[in-house]
Design an enzyme around this catalytic site. Structure first.
Site, PDB file in Angstrom:
ATOM      1  N   TYR A   1       0.833  -1.221   0.168  1.00 39.78           N
ATOM      2  CA  TYR A   1      -0.171  -0.104  -0.107  1.00 39.78           C
ATOM      3  C   TYR A   1       0.752   1.213   0.037  1.00 39.78           C
ATOM      4  O   TYR A   1       0.448   2.058  -1.012  1.00 39.78           O
ATOM      5  CB  TYR A   1      -0.876   0.079   1.328  1.00 39.78           C
ATOM      6  CG  TYR A   1      -2.231  -0.988   1.087  1.00 39.78           C
ATOM      7  CD1 TYR A   1      -3.335  -0.359   0.523  1.00 39.78           C
ATOM      8  CD2 TYR A   1      -2.137  -2.135   1.467  1.00 39.78           C
ATOM      9  CE1 TYR A   1      -4.310  -1.371   0.270  1.00 39.78           C
ATOM     10  CE2 TYR A   1      -3.023  -3.264   1.411  1.00 39.78           C
ATOM     11  CZ  TYR A   1      -4.351  -2.570   0.605  1.00 39.78           C
ATOM     12  OH  TYR A   1      -5.396  -3.160   0.401  1.00 39.78           O
TER      13      TYR A   1
ATOM     14  N   ASP B   1      10.352  -4.974  -5.014  1.00 37.50           N
ATOM     15  CA  ASP B   1       9.638  -5.995  -4.344  1.00 37.50           C
ATOM     16  C   ASP B   1      10.237  -7.183  -4.580  1.00 37.50           C
ATOM     17  O   ASP B   1      10.696  -7.768  -5.669  1.00 37.50           O
ATOM     18  CB  ASP B   1       8.176  -5.940  -4.682  1.00 37.50           C
ATOM     19  CG  ASP B   1       7.361  -6.211  -3.147  1.00 37.50           C
ATOM     20  OD1 ASP B   1       6.753  -5.291  -2.860  1.00 37.50           O
ATOM     21  OD2 ASP B   1       7.554  -7.412  -2.956  1.00 37.50           O
TER      22      ASP B   1
ATOM     23  N   LYS C   1       3.940  -8.711  -7.842  1.00 46.83           N
ATOM     24  CA  LYS C   1       3.663  -7.390  -7.986  1.00 46.83           C
ATOM     25  C   LYS C   1       4.372  -6.550  -8.637  1.00 46.83           C
ATOM     26  O   LYS C   1       3.978  -5.489  -9.102  1.00 46.83           O
ATOM     27  CB  LYS C   1       3.866  -6.983  -6.370  1.00 46.83           C
ATOM     28  CG  LYS C   1       2.932  -7.449  -5.308  1.00 46.83           C
ATOM     29  CD  LYS C   1       3.044  -6.706  -3.988  1.00 46.83           C
ATOM     30  CE  LYS C   1       2.270  -7.246  -2.853  1.00 46.83           C
ATOM     31  NZ  LYS C   1       2.226  -6.615  -1.598  1.00 46.83           N
TER      32      LYS C   1
ATOM     33  N   HIS D   1      -5.437   8.009  17.489  1.00 48.54           N
ATOM     34  CA  HIS D   1      -6.453   7.694  16.684  1.00 48.54           C
ATOM     35  C   HIS D   1      -7.387   6.330  17.154  1.00 48.54           C
ATOM     36  O   HIS D   1      -8.548   6.483  17.375  1.00 48.54           O
ATOM     37  CB  HIS D   1      -6.037   7.465  15.259  1.00 48.54           C
ATOM     38  CG  HIS D   1      -5.243   8.632  14.624  1.00 48.54           C
ATOM     39  ND1 HIS D   1      -4.216   8.450  13.690  1.00 48.54           N
ATOM     40  CD2 HIS D   1      -5.035   9.837  14.986  1.00 48.54           C
ATOM     41  CE1 HIS D   1      -3.863   9.699  13.345  1.00 48.54           C
ATOM     42  NE2 HIS D   1      -4.254  10.404  14.018  1.00 48.54           N
TER      43      HIS D   1
ATOM     44  N   TYR E   1      -5.082  19.759  27.197  1.00 48.80           N
ATOM     45  CA  TYR E   1      -4.709  18.621  28.022  1.00 48.80           C
ATOM     46  C   TYR E   1      -3.892  17.675  27.318  1.00 48.80           C
ATOM     47  O   TYR E   1      -4.157  16.439  27.427  1.00 48.80           O
ATOM     48  CB  TYR E   1      -6.265  17.934  28.324  1.00 48.80           C
ATOM     49  CG  TYR E   1      -7.299  18.832  28.922  1.00 48.80           C
ATOM     50  CD1 TYR E   1      -6.930  19.423  30.321  1.00 48.80           C
ATOM     51  CD2 TYR E   1      -8.359  19.371  28.286  1.00 48.80           C
ATOM     52  CE1 TYR E   1      -7.737  20.073  30.956  1.00 48.80           C
ATOM     53  CE2 TYR E   1      -9.028  20.333  29.055  1.00 48.80           C
ATOM     54  CZ  TYR E   1      -9.172  20.581  30.253  1.00 48.80           C
ATOM     55  OH  TYR E   1      -9.839  21.346  30.910  1.00 48.80           O
TER      56      TYR E   1
ATOM     57  N   GLY F   1      -6.568  16.435  38.581  1.00 42.51           N
ATOM     58  CA  GLY F   1      -7.117  16.307  39.776  1.00 42.51           C
ATOM     59  C   GLY F   1      -8.272  17.467  39.793  1.00 42.51           C
ATOM     60  O   GLY F   1      -8.844  17.647  38.636  1.00 42.51           O
TER      61      GLY F   1
ATOM     62  N   CYS G   1     -13.528  18.584  39.578  1.00 44.20           N
ATOM     63  CA  CYS G   1     -14.552  17.891  38.481  1.00 44.20           C
ATOM     64  C   CYS G   1     -14.172  16.564  37.712  1.00 44.20           C
ATOM     65  O   CYS G   1     -15.075  15.587  37.731  1.00 44.20           O
ATOM     66  CB  CYS G   1     -14.608  19.101  37.469  1.00 44.20           C
ATOM     67  SG  CYS G   1     -15.479  20.632  38.013  1.00 44.20           S
TER      68      CYS G   1
HETATM   69  N1  LIG Z   1      -0.971   0.416   5.123  1.00 45.75           N
HETATM   70  C1  LIG Z   1      -1.158   1.606   5.491  1.00 45.75           C
HETATM   71  O1  LIG Z   1      -2.245   2.463   5.463  1.00 45.75           O
HETATM   72  C2  LIG Z   1       0.009   2.271   6.307  1.00 45.75           C
HETATM   73  C3  LIG Z   1      -0.138   3.518   6.701  1.00 45.75           C
HETATM   74  C4  LIG Z   1       1.154   4.177   7.145  1.00 45.75           C
HETATM   75  C5  LIG Z   1       2.127   3.185   7.356  1.00 45.75           C
HETATM   76  N2  LIG Z   1       2.272   2.078   6.987  1.00 45.75           N
HETATM   77  C6  LIG Z   1       3.544   1.141   7.367  1.00 45.75           C
HETATM   78  O2  LIG Z   1       4.147   1.218   6.123  1.00 45.75           O
HETATM   79  C7  LIG Z   1       4.800  -0.107   6.276  1.00 45.75           C
HETATM   80  C8  LIG Z   1       4.482  -0.922   4.843  1.00 45.75           C
HETATM   81  O3  LIG Z   1       2.931  -1.047   4.855  1.00 45.75           O
HETATM   82  P1  LIG Z   1       2.195  -1.632   3.866  1.00 45.75           P
HETATM   83  O4  LIG Z   1       0.771  -1.514   4.377  1.00 45.75           O
HETATM   84  O5  LIG Z   1       2.570  -1.010   2.576  1.00 45.75           O
HETATM   85  O6  LIG Z   1       2.882  -3.288   3.660  1.00 45.75           O
HETATM   86  P2  LIG Z   1       2.500  -4.284   2.721  1.00 45.75           P
HETATM   87  O7  LIG Z   1       2.612  -5.558   3.180  1.00 45.75           O
HETATM   88  O8  LIG Z   1       1.380  -3.853   1.883  1.00 45.75           O
HETATM   89  O9  LIG Z   1       3.718  -4.185   1.909  1.00 45.75           O
HETATM   90  C9  LIG Z   1       5.024  -4.384   2.051  1.00 45.75           C
HETATM   91  C10 LIG Z   1       5.615  -4.852   0.687  1.00 45.75           C
HETATM   92  O10 LIG Z   1       6.984  -5.165   1.305  1.00 45.75           O
HETATM   93  C11 LIG Z   1       7.604  -6.165   0.277  1.00 45.75           C
HETATM   94  N3  LIG Z   1       8.749  -6.574   0.840  1.00 45.75           N
HETATM   95  C12 LIG Z   1       9.118  -7.166   1.928  1.00 45.75           C
HETATM   96  N4  LIG Z   1      10.332  -7.484   2.324  1.00 45.75           N
HETATM   97  C13 LIG Z   1      10.858  -6.725   1.153  1.00 45.75           C
HETATM   98  C14 LIG Z   1      12.549  -6.727   0.722  1.00 45.75           C
HETATM   99  N5  LIG Z   1      13.350  -7.137   1.530  1.00 45.75           N
HETATM  100  N6  LIG Z   1      12.744  -5.783  -0.233  1.00 45.75           N
HETATM  101  C15 LIG Z   1      11.658  -5.374  -1.147  1.00 45.75           C
HETATM  102  N7  LIG Z   1      10.242  -5.595  -0.933  1.00 45.75           N
HETATM  103  C16 LIG Z   1       9.930  -6.075   0.187  1.00 45.75           C
HETATM  104  C17 LIG Z   1       6.531  -7.134   0.496  1.00 45.75           C
HETATM  105  O11 LIG Z   1       6.373  -8.080  -0.955  1.00 45.75           O
HETATM  106  C18 LIG Z   1       5.200  -6.161   0.164  1.00 45.75           C
HETATM  107  O12 LIG Z   1       4.894  -5.894  -1.178  1.00 45.75           O
HETATM  108  C19 LIG Z   1       4.573  -0.745   7.468  1.00 45.75           C
HETATM  109  O13 LIG Z   1       5.472  -0.422   8.069  1.00 45.75           O
HETATM  110  C20 LIG Z   1       3.337  -0.090   7.734  1.00 45.75           C
HETATM  111  O14 LIG Z   1       3.083  -0.059   9.261  1.00 45.75           O
HETATM  112  C21 LIG Z   1       1.341   1.503   6.450  1.00 45.75           C
END
Ligand SMILES: NC(=O)c1ccc[n+]([C@@H]2O[C@H](COP(=O)([O-])OP(=O)(O)OC[C@H]3O[C@@H](n4cnc5c(N)ncnc54)[C@H](O)[C@@H]3O)[C@@H](O)[C@H]2O)c1
Length: 432
Positions: A10, A30, A35, A215, A255, A263, A266
């Site tokens: 994503y 990737d 992908k 959140h 806050y 404290g 209220c």
């Molecule tokens: N999904 C969200 O809305 C969102 C928002 C903010 C932050 N994050 C953070 O961003 C990071 C990625 O999230 P995501 O949802 O995109 O994860 P995801 O699982 O959708 O995608 C991760 C991708 O990394 C690839 N990958 C793994 N090891 C790899 C390597 N050694 N080399 C190249 N590619 C590799 C995987 O094949 C996969 O396609 C995470 O740390 C997540 O917590 C996600």
């Protein structure tokens, strides 16, 4: 700029496509060949509104391509964004193996590179991960011979609206040690409409967790308030609609500064009454029920911090529940002082408002009848307090607290329960 984006999930896919749209030349990487093939065919590997159209444009224009080869991607770029997954293990522990492996691969490509390469960690990682895991992995891959710039740049997009969120995030947050690295990120996100915030690496890492925890807390809070509304015959939607109209105290900075326990007459009373009513209606409110125990834990932490100094003569600045009032009802400082007296400490207290209230005012009776043992410990001046105390406990951020801190000697141990609220914050982030 020429940019490689590691991880085409994503975050990586949206980041790669949006940066390509902004005019940068992007190579996505990737380990999942499927992908990679999908991106090259301009087919989104994730479902996200607008992504298919954007991929068609930027892949068609030759500004975004994908590969499984880290070598090829790093060779073709001056900046690498790490967007690989950081999943949670069954215990909750964060798995940063993919970040480490990516770091080693990027590092290996930098061994013979003279010009500095900028590595930007966009995945969500706990404070300390960049310094403890990513940087050693990069240097390990490079056998210690890389010209490196490292930054943390957490992603604030929400799935479902990520393209719009990328263009207009709440802020562009960059954690790095030097202005040169920050400048690279400024250029990269030149087209993004958001305040650019440059802070330390650990702050940037932690802000993401603070934001997501908040959140989650907001959702749980709103749902519990709705449960309480249903139980007590109020309209939850209308209650929250009106609640949200208060931008001064409810949805605001109020806050949300770290300090000591709350404290007063209220908050504790009203929370207890709401919880009691919910219990009566058989409604469970786990988040709201956790607030008072959490607050009590803050008072215990304060007591433990004073006792840990192993000094006996204690000077407390601020007894009321907040500066500028003489109200002592449910003041956490009264609880703290009572606990310290119970542990054998010799306590003196400086609080001008409370001192005045002792002589005149509505709180005089409360002081005389409820806490006479504490009233007798009041000090008349900063000098008297300093002369008595080995440990100075700052209870609230008043002028007296600032004056006491400014006049304290090297022999005084300071326990600042306001967590520095009397001083300007150290290492504050700069926003432009
Ligand atoms: N999904 C969200 O809305 C969102 C928002 C903010 C932050 N994050 C953070 O961003 C990071 C990625 O999230 P995501 O949802 O995109 O994860 P995801 O699982 O959708 O995608 C991760 C991708 O990394 C690839 N990958 C793994 N090891 C790899 C390597 N050694 N080399 C190249 N590619 C590799 C995987 O094949 C996969 O396609 C995470 O740390 C997540 O917590 C996600």
């Amino acid at each position: 700029m020429r940019v490689s984006v590691f991880g085409l999930g994503y975050v990586g896919c949206v980041t790669a496509a949006c940066l390509a749209k902004a005019g940068h030349e992007i190579v996505g990487v990737d380990i999942n060949a499927e992908k990679v093939a999908m991106v090259n065919a301009a087919t989104p590997p994730v479902v996200e509104p607008g992504l298919a159209e954007l991929l068609a444009t930027v892949v068609g224009a030759g500004r975004l391509r994908a590969t499984t080869s880290s070598e090829e991607a790093v060779a073709a770029s001056e900046v690498s964004l790490v967007c690989v997954g950081t999943p949670g293990r069954a215990s909750g522990q964060l798995d940063v193996d993919a970040v480490v492996r990516t770091g080693q691969r990027i590092g290996a490509m930098l061994r013979r590179r003279a010009e500095p390469h900028t590595v930007v960690l966009r995945s969500t990682v706990l404070p300390g991960t960049t310094e403890r895991s990513l940087v050693p992995a990069l240097l390990d891959g490079a056998r210690g011979r890389a010209a490196l710039r490292v930054a943390v740049n957490p992603e604030f997009m929400r799935e479902g609206s990520s393209l719009a969120d990328f263009a207009r995030p709440p802020l562009t947050l960059v954690g790095c040690g030097d202005p040169a690295t920050a400048s690279v990120l400024r250029l990269l996100y030149d087209g993004v409409d958001a305040p650019f915030v440059h802070t330390s690496i650990r702050t940037a890492e932690m802000v993401k967790y603070a934001a997501n925890a908040f959140h989650a807390l907001k959702v749980a809070f709103a749902n519990e308030v709705a449960d309480a509304c249903n139980a007590l015959g109020a309209d939850a939607r209308e209650v929250m609609r009106v609640f949200l109209m208060d931008r001064k105290l409810n949805v605001s900075e109020a806050y949300l500064r770290p300090g000591f326990a709350f404290g007063g007459s209220c908050l504790p009373k009203d929370l207890r009454a709401l919880l009691h009513a919910a219990r009566g209606a058989d409604v469970s409110l786990p988040v709201l029920s956790a607030i008072l125990p959490s607050n009590e834990a803050q008072v215990r932490r304060g007591v433990e911090a004073v006792l840990a100094t192993r000094r006996h003569r204690v000077g407390v600045v601020g007894l009321s529940f907040k500066p500028g009032t003489d109200d002592l009802r449910e003041s956490p400082m009264v609880t703290l002082v009572e606990a310290l007296i119970g542990k054998g400490c010799d306590v003196r207290i400086l609080d001008r408002n409370v001192a005045t209230a002792r002589l005149v005012g509505a709180n005089r009776r409360y002081i005389e009848e409820e806490i006479p043992h504490i009233a007798s410990l009041m000090c008349a001046s900063v000098e008297a307090l300093l002369a008595h105390a080995e440990v100075l406990v700052i209870g609230n951020a008043s002028d007296a607290a600032a004056l006491t801190l400014a006049s304290a000697g090297s022999g005084h141990v300071i326990v600042d329960l306001t967590r520095g609220a009397t001083r300007p914050p150290a290492g504050a982030a700069s926003a432009a």
